[in-house]
Each structure stands twice: as C-alpha cells, then as structure tokens.
Design a protein around this motif. Structure first.
Motif, PDB file in Angstrom:
ATOM      1  N   GLY A 194       3.102  13.509  -9.152  1.00 46.84           N
ATOM      2  CA  GLY A 194       3.630  12.366  -9.867  1.00 46.84           C
ATOM      3  C   GLY A 194       4.495  12.781 -11.040  1.00 46.84           C
ATOM      4  N   ARG A 238       2.016   8.322  -9.883  1.00 49.25           N
ATOM      5  CA  ARG A 238       2.751   7.900  -8.688  1.00 49.25           C
ATOM      6  C   ARG A 238       3.163   6.437  -8.729  1.00 49.25           C
ATOM      7  NH1 ARG A 238      -0.730  10.639  -3.734  1.00 49.25           N
ATOM      8  NH2 ARG A 238      -0.543  12.814  -4.415  1.00 49.25           N
ATOM      9  N   PHE A 239       2.762   5.704  -9.762  1.00 48.07           N
ATOM     10  CA  PHE A 239       3.026   4.274  -9.817  1.00 48.07           C
ATOM     11  C   PHE A 239       4.170   3.951 -10.766  1.00 48.07           C
ATOM     12  CE2 PHE A 239      -1.343   4.656  -8.379  1.00 48.07           C
ATOM     13  CZ  PHE A 239      -1.375   3.762  -7.330  1.00 48.07           C
ATOM     14  N   ILE A 281       6.559  -3.690  -8.900  1.00 48.32           N
ATOM     15  CA  ILE A 281       5.576  -2.617  -8.838  1.00 48.32           C
ATOM     16  C   ILE A 281       6.001  -1.677  -7.710  1.00 48.32           C
ATOM     17  CG2 ILE A 281       3.173  -2.007  -8.364  1.00 48.32           C
ATOM     18  CD1 ILE A 281       2.326  -4.629  -9.535  1.00 48.32           C
ATOM     19  N   GLY A 282       5.971  -0.382  -7.976  1.00 49.66           N
ATOM     20  CA  GLY A 282       6.410   0.585  -6.976  1.00 49.66           C
ATOM     21  C   GLY A 282       5.443   1.743  -6.830  1.00 49.66           C
ATOM     22  N   TYR A 283       5.706   2.535  -5.806  1.00 47.86           N
ATOM     23  CA  TYR A 283       4.870   3.705  -5.521  1.00 47.86           C
ATOM     24  C   TYR A 283       5.773   4.879  -5.182  1.00 47.86           C
ATOM     25  CZ  TYR A 283       1.096   6.601  -3.699  1.00 47.86           C
ATOM     26  OH  TYR A 283       0.187   7.609  -3.500  1.00 47.86           O
ATOM     27  N   ILE A 341       6.844   7.977  -3.422  1.00 45.26           N
ATOM     28  CA  ILE A 341       6.475   8.577  -2.145  1.00 45.26           C
ATOM     29  C   ILE A 341       7.112   9.943  -1.904  1.00 45.26           C
ATOM     30  CG2 ILE A 341       5.799   6.505  -0.916  1.00 45.26           C
ATOM     31  CD1 ILE A 341       8.573   6.064  -0.016  1.00 45.26           C
ATOM     32  N   TYR A 389      11.101   6.025  -3.864  1.00 47.04           N
ATOM     33  CA  TYR A 389       9.924   5.205  -4.065  1.00 47.04           C
ATOM     34  C   TYR A 389      10.082   3.840  -3.386  1.00 47.04           C
ATOM     35  CZ  TYR A 389      12.985   3.623  -7.888  1.00 47.04           C
ATOM     36  OH  TYR A 389      14.051   3.173  -8.629  1.00 47.04           O
TER      37      TYR A 389
END
Length: 233
Positions: free
Chosen positions: A26, A75-76, A107-109, A111, A120
């Motif tokens: 992250g 990671r967020f 809101i994202g992640y 990847i 992401y």
C-alpha cells in the motif's frame, strides 16, 4: 452502445491485467487535479421527442470537465469529484442546450502499485442537477417587442448518480526513493448510472412537469487528469 464497446473492453482488459500482478503493501498520501474527457449520455428518448417537435437532436457524447482528489491509506482510497457536462445543437434558429453537473463521494481500492505508479478501482455515489433549455432566436431586434415575447423554456431536475471505474495515475518522479511528490497525470474509464427517469421531478418556472422522457448522464466515460500530490511507498 456499440460506439462505446471499446471502452467496456478496455475496462475488462485492465481488470485482468491488474489482478495478474503483485499487489504491494500500500501507499500513503494524496493526489488531486483537474479532469477533462468525454461522457456518453442516454438521450435516445429525448431525441425522439425533439425530432417530433421540429427541434435539433443532441449528440450522445459530450465534453466533461471538472476534477477531484483522494487520500490513500494503505490499500484504500477516499475522496471526491465534481463534473460539469454541456452540449448543445442549433438548427433553423432553434437551440437545444443540455447542462449537467454532479458530484460524488468516492471509495477506492489499490489493486496495483509500483513506486509512483498505481492502478485502482473506484466507486462513487452522489447527486446533481440537469437543465434542458429550449430556445428560439428572436424574430425582432427591437427591445420593446422582445419584452413581451418569451423565446426560452428551461426544464430542471435533480438526480442521484452512481459510478464505477478503473483509474491509473503516475507522479512524474524518476527517483527510487521511498516517496514521490510533484506533478501527476492520470486516466480514468468507467460507467455512470443516473436513474433520472425513475425518481426525478421536472420543474418549469417552479411548476412540476410530467411526461418528460428519460434521459441523463447514464453511460461510459473517459477522463484525463493533470494535477499533483505526494505519496510514501
């Protein structure tokens, strides 16, 4: 939506690519900037009625501009965006102008990440407003005559909006340090859904208007971002 099939294909390819790569632990920091791109619109039903009334049809793709930003925690990602969309057509002295504005909480992640580059997934929810202006050129250039002649109607409504997409950005840093900051560029592709016809009330001069066709910013989008920020890896 045959014209936008390549966008959907691109999203699928990006998803397959990023899930085949190693996800790092992250990053921490933030990034923001200004966006410009294209938003596909659902205007098929509207164009049917415009044509029947002898008015020019609107194109199903329009310029979108705005901007936003996000903060990264591991990671967020958490952030927000706002966009304006505008398109108009004029024919035989008659003009149809469509203006849309909306904002979302996102809101994202994360990847995939490698140093100053990241990909992401991002989802957002928000709301906005639509103005549809129908106008006709005045028949006279005399001031007094135009005081009693009204050549424009403006229809207005508000709507909720949902979006999902894949974003990529890169901070223009060429070092191998554990942090990067400065100018950044980015690309976003995805899909927005605005259920305007299901729940919105249209207004004209503060009066509720019925039998309005279903149209709005439902469709794929692609935007390019120029901005800046800083991240620690």
């Amino acid at each position: 939506m045959k014209k936008t099939g390549w966008l959907i294909t691109l999203i699928i390819l990006l998803i397959g690519l990023v899930f085949s790569q190693e996800v790092k632990n992250g990053q921490y920091g933030g990034l923001g900037g200004g966006d410009i791109g294209a938003q596909w619109l659902d205007v098929k039903e509207l164009n049917t009625q415009l044509t029947a009334a002898g008015l020019p049809e609107l194109k199903d793709v329009a310029l979108a501009n705005g901007g936003g930003g996000y903060g990264v925690m591991g990671r967020f990602l958490i952030g927000g965006e706002g966009y304006g969309i505008s398109t108009n057509e004029k024919e035989s002295g008659k003009t149809v102008q469509l203006d849309i504005g909306y904002g979302t909480f996102n809101i994202g992640y994360l990847i995939f990440s490698k140093q100053a580059f990241r990909i992401y997934a991002l989802g957002g929810i928000g709301g906005g407003g639509i103005e549809l202006k129908i106008s006709q050129d005045p028949a006279s250039s005399d001031f007094d005559s135009n005081l009693s002649t009204f050549n424009q109607n403006t229809f207005y409504t508000e709507f909720p909006i949902f979006k999902v997409g894949i974003n990529a950005d890169y901070i223009l840093s060429f070092s191998d340090d554990e942090a990067a900051g400065g100018l950044a560029i980015g690309l976003a592709v995805g899909y927005t859904y605005a259920p305007v016809g299901l729940i919105s009330d249209w207004q004209l001069s503060e009066r509720t208007i019925g039998s309005v066709p279903n149209f709005g910013p439902t469709g794929p989008y692609i935007t390019f971002r120029i901005g800046g920020g800083g991240l620690a890896f």
